[in-house]
Write a protein that holds these residues in place. Sequence first.
Motif, PDB file in Angstrom:
ATOM      1  N   ASN A 153       9.285   3.781   5.030  1.00 20.54           N
ATOM      2  CA  ASN A 153       9.770   4.181   3.863  1.00 20.54           C
ATOM      3  C   ASN A 153      11.004   3.424   3.462  1.00 20.54           C
ATOM      4  OD1 ASN A 153      11.584   5.748   5.117  1.00 20.54           O
ATOM      5  ND2 ASN A 153      10.910   7.767   4.500  1.00 20.54           N
ATOM      6  N   LYS A 154      11.979   3.242   4.609  1.00 23.88           N
ATOM      7  CA  LYS A 154      13.181   2.484   4.463  1.00 23.88           C
ATOM      8  C   LYS A 154      12.860   0.841   4.440  1.00 23.88           C
ATOM      9  CE  LYS A 154      16.471   5.782   6.952  1.00 23.88           C
ATOM     10  NZ  LYS A 154      17.348   5.878   8.196  1.00 23.88           N
ATOM     11  N   GLN A 155      12.020   0.649   5.178  1.00 17.73           N
ATOM     12  CA  GLN A 155      11.663  -0.912   4.944  1.00 17.73           C
ATOM     13  C   GLN A 155      11.209  -1.185   3.634  1.00 17.73           C
ATOM     14  OE1 GLN A 155      10.913   0.996   7.528  1.00 17.73           O
ATOM     15  NE2 GLN A 155      10.690  -0.073   9.413  1.00 17.73           N
ATOM     16  N   THR A 156      10.158  -0.101   3.094  1.00 13.05           N
ATOM     17  CA  THR A 156       9.508  -0.395   2.008  1.00 13.05           C
ATOM     18  C   THR A 156      10.611  -0.234   0.776  1.00 13.05           C
ATOM     19  OG1 THR A 156       7.548   0.315   2.929  1.00 13.05           O
ATOM     20  CG2 THR A 156       7.640   0.413   0.545  1.00 13.05           C
ATOM     21  N   LEU A 157      11.448   0.622   0.846  1.00 12.98           N
ATOM     22  CA  LEU A 157      12.427   0.810  -0.354  1.00 12.98           C
ATOM     23  C   LEU A 157      13.342  -0.192  -0.322  1.00 12.98           C
ATOM     24  CD1 LEU A 157      13.028   4.593  -0.283  1.00 12.98           C
ATOM     25  CD2 LEU A 157      11.716   3.556  -2.019  1.00 12.98           C
ATOM     26  N   ALA A 158      13.542  -0.895   0.863  1.00 10.38           N
ATOM     27  CA  ALA A 158      14.527  -2.045   0.756  1.00 10.38           C
ATOM     28  C   ALA A 158      13.944  -3.309  -0.003  1.00 10.38           C
ATOM     29  CB  ALA A 158      14.820  -2.506   2.308  1.00 10.38           C
ATOM     30  N   ARG A 159      12.714  -3.305  -0.083  1.00  9.61           N
ATOM     31  CA  ARG A 159      12.186  -4.412  -0.931  1.00  9.61           C
ATOM     32  C   ARG A 159      12.644  -4.425  -2.628  1.00  9.61           C
ATOM     33  NH1 ARG A 159       5.880  -5.696   0.887  1.00  9.61           N
ATOM     34  NH2 ARG A 159       6.537  -7.394  -0.230  1.00  9.61           N
ATOM     35  N   LEU A 160      13.004  -3.197  -2.986  1.00  9.62           N
ATOM     36  CA  LEU A 160      13.383  -3.193  -4.363  1.00  9.62           C
ATOM     37  C   LEU A 160      14.588  -3.895  -4.465  1.00  9.62           C
ATOM     38  CD1 LEU A 160      13.012   0.536  -5.191  1.00  9.62           C
ATOM     39  CD2 LEU A 160      11.980  -1.463  -6.345  1.00  9.62           C
ATOM     40  N   GLU A 187      14.808  -7.053  -3.467  1.00  9.79           N
ATOM     41  CA  GLU A 187      14.263  -8.347  -3.658  1.00  9.79           C
ATOM     42  C   GLU A 187      13.271  -8.488  -4.946  1.00  9.79           C
ATOM     43  OE1 GLU A 187      12.010  -8.616  -0.224  1.00  9.79           O
ATOM     44  OE2 GLU A 187      13.857  -8.078   1.160  1.00  9.79           O
ATOM     45  N   SER A 188      12.855  -7.375  -5.476  1.00 11.00           N
ATOM     46  CA  SER A 188      11.984  -7.271  -6.491  1.00 11.00           C
ATOM     47  C   SER A 188      12.321  -6.111  -7.495  1.00 11.00           C
ATOM     48  CB  SER A 188      10.579  -7.269  -5.887  1.00 11.00           C
ATOM     49  OG  SER A 188       9.508  -6.922  -6.967  1.00 11.00           O
ATOM     50  N   PRO A 189      12.224  -6.378  -8.668  1.00 12.36           N
ATOM     51  CA  PRO A 189      12.592  -5.458  -9.459  1.00 12.36           C
ATOM     52  C   PRO A 189      11.699  -4.058  -9.580  1.00 12.36           C
ATOM     53  CG  PRO A 189      11.691  -7.154 -10.968  1.00 12.36           C
ATOM     54  CD  PRO A 189      11.982  -7.625  -9.335  1.00 12.36           C
ATOM     55  N   ARG A 190      10.473  -4.207  -9.207  1.00 16.21           N
ATOM     56  CA  ARG A 190       9.487  -3.046  -8.683  1.00 16.21           C
ATOM     57  C   ARG A 190       8.491  -3.225  -7.680  1.00 16.21           C
ATOM     58  NH1 ARG A 190       9.729  -5.304 -13.832  1.00 16.21           N
ATOM     59  NH2 ARG A 190      10.424  -3.907 -15.509  1.00 16.21           N
ATOM     60  N   LEU A 191       8.113  -2.374  -7.381  1.00 15.15           N
ATOM     61  CA  LEU A 191       7.223  -2.209  -6.320  1.00 15.15           C
ATOM     62  C   LEU A 191       5.721  -1.730  -6.898  1.00 15.15           C
ATOM     63  CD1 LEU A 191       8.809  -0.754  -3.149  1.00 15.15           C
ATOM     64  CD2 LEU A 191       8.166  -2.851  -3.469  1.00 15.15           C
ATOM     65  N   LEU A 192       4.727  -2.427  -6.795  1.00 16.45           N
ATOM     66  CA  LEU A 192       3.531  -2.251  -7.075  1.00 16.45           C
ATOM     67  C   LEU A 192       2.824  -1.184  -5.892  1.00 16.45           C
ATOM     68  CD1 LEU A 192       0.977  -1.771  -8.911  1.00 16.45           C
ATOM     69  CD2 LEU A 192       0.398  -4.030  -8.213  1.00 16.45           C
ATOM     70  N   LEU A 193       2.589   0.207  -5.943  1.00 17.92           N
ATOM     71  CA  LEU A 193       2.121   0.922  -4.757  1.00 17.92           C
ATOM     72  C   LEU A 193       0.607   0.980  -4.976  1.00 17.92           C
ATOM     73  CD1 LEU A 193       4.907   3.531  -4.817  1.00 17.92           C
ATOM     74  CD2 LEU A 193       4.753   1.558  -3.328  1.00 17.92           C
ATOM     75  N   HIS A 194      -0.214   0.232  -4.149  1.00 18.81           N
ATOM     76  CA  HIS A 194      -1.741   0.587  -4.425  1.00 18.81           C
ATOM     77  C   HIS A 194      -2.134   1.820  -3.583  1.00 18.81           C
ATOM     78  CE1 HIS A 194      -2.242  -3.499  -6.070  1.00 18.81           C
ATOM     79  NE2 HIS A 194      -1.478  -4.067  -4.931  1.00 18.81           N
ATOM     80  N   ARG A 195      -3.039   2.457  -4.278  1.00 17.86           N
ATOM     81  CA  ARG A 195      -3.305   3.793  -3.823  1.00 17.86           C
ATOM     82  C   ARG A 195      -4.838   3.736  -3.614  1.00 17.86           C
ATOM     83  NH1 ARG A 195      -1.123   8.971  -6.531  1.00 17.86           N
ATOM     84  NH2 ARG A 195      -2.653   8.156  -8.161  1.00 17.86           N
ATOM     85  N   ASN A 255       0.902  -1.266   0.016  1.00 17.45           N
ATOM     86  CA  ASN A 255      -0.011  -0.029   0.013  1.00 17.45           C
ATOM     87  C   ASN A 255       1.132   1.261  -0.011  1.00 17.45           C
ATOM     88  OD1 ASN A 255      -2.502  -1.391   0.162  1.00 17.45           O
ATOM     89  ND2 ASN A 255      -2.203  -1.575   2.389  1.00 17.45           N
ATOM     90  N   PHE A 256       0.574   2.331  -0.651  1.00 19.24           N
ATOM     91  CA  PHE A 256       1.081   3.329  -0.859  1.00 19.24           C
ATOM     92  C   PHE A 256       1.603   4.057   0.616  1.00 19.24           C
ATOM     93  CE2 PHE A 256       1.395   7.997  -1.278  1.00 19.24           C
ATOM     94  CZ  PHE A 256       2.659   7.997  -2.088  1.00 19.24           C
ATOM     95  N   SER A 257       0.606   3.771   1.541  1.00 16.28           N
ATOM     96  CA  SER A 257       0.743   4.387   2.954  1.00 16.28           C
ATOM     97  C   SER A 257       2.119   3.625   3.570  1.00 16.28           C
ATOM     98  CB  SER A 257      -0.328   4.194   3.728  1.00 16.28           C
ATOM     99  OG  SER A 257      -0.613   2.672   3.936  1.00 16.28           O
ATOM    100  N   GLU A 258       2.537   2.507   3.255  1.00  9.37           N
ATOM    101  CA  GLU A 258       3.749   1.865   3.615  1.00  9.37           C
ATOM    102  C   GLU A 258       4.860   2.595   3.330  1.00  9.37           C
ATOM    103  OE1 GLU A 258       4.098  -2.582   3.703  1.00  9.37           O
ATOM    104  OE2 GLU A 258       2.130  -2.706   3.210  1.00  9.37           O
ATOM    105  N   LEU A 259       4.883   3.136   2.082  1.00 12.75           N
ATOM    106  CA  LEU A 259       5.944   3.739   1.672  1.00 12.75           C
ATOM    107  C   LEU A 259       6.189   5.026   2.441  1.00 12.75           C
ATOM    108  CD1 LEU A 259       8.399   4.262  -0.524  1.00 12.75           C
ATOM    109  CD2 LEU A 259       6.262   5.261  -1.976  1.00 12.75           C
ATOM    110  N   VAL A 260       5.020   5.780   2.768  1.00  9.34           N
ATOM    111  CA  VAL A 260       5.302   7.057   3.284  1.00  9.34           C
ATOM    112  C   VAL A 260       5.379   6.717   4.910  1.00  9.34           C
ATOM    113  CG1 VAL A 260       3.380   8.797   4.285  1.00  9.34           C
ATOM    114  CG2 VAL A 260       3.304   8.029   1.947  1.00  9.34           C
ATOM    115  N   ASN A 261       4.915   5.584   5.524  1.00  4.68           N
ATOM    116  CA  ASN A 261       4.987   5.534   6.994  1.00  4.68           C
ATOM    117  C   ASN A 261       6.318   4.551   7.309  1.00  4.68           C
ATOM    118  OD1 ASN A 261       2.705   6.843   7.509  1.00  4.68           O
ATOM    119  ND2 ASN A 261       1.508   4.995   7.121  1.00  4.68           N
TER     120      ASN A 261
END
Length: 160
Positions: A18-25, A27-35, A10-16
């Motif tokens: 951000n370091k943990q969410t961006l670290a997922r890049l 493991e995966s070539p892309r992050l799909l951010l649901h809004r 969820n987009f809110s995970e990127l906002v809240n």
Amino acid sequence: MSTENAAAVNFSELVNKNKQTLARLRESPRLLLHRRDGEDLVLTTAARAEQDQTVVSAATRMLAAMARREPGSMELLLDILPDAFPWVHFLPEADVHAFALELVDTMRAADSVANSAATAQLLISWQHTAEAHSDPELLSALTRDHDADHGRVSDPREAG
């Protein structure tokens, strides 16, 4: 761009977080951010986006060069189109040929400006044309000569 290999958050995970969410890049070539209030977004690294563009550009240039230079290449392209786009089966033969030419030209032009929107729109338009040809009733309604004049059409901006 396919999102089937993307991690989804969820987009809110990127906002809240951000370091943990961006670290997922990593493991995966892309992050799909649901809004909730808008279209989903895809996040990737600049290097990955450049790699993707390089691959698409190379494939486009090779296809365009092959279609222009090799004897019999247009016949090969026409032969393989149904494998790539099964819906071409519903197009009249002349339209399949027109689609092939337009696809190569549009891909080449879109690559020259690094924007695939025109190619995506072309594919959608031709697929809709094939859908119309697949339904005899719809095709008849769309191709029937409509002689009747139904009068002036009002401007929808003037509707109250």
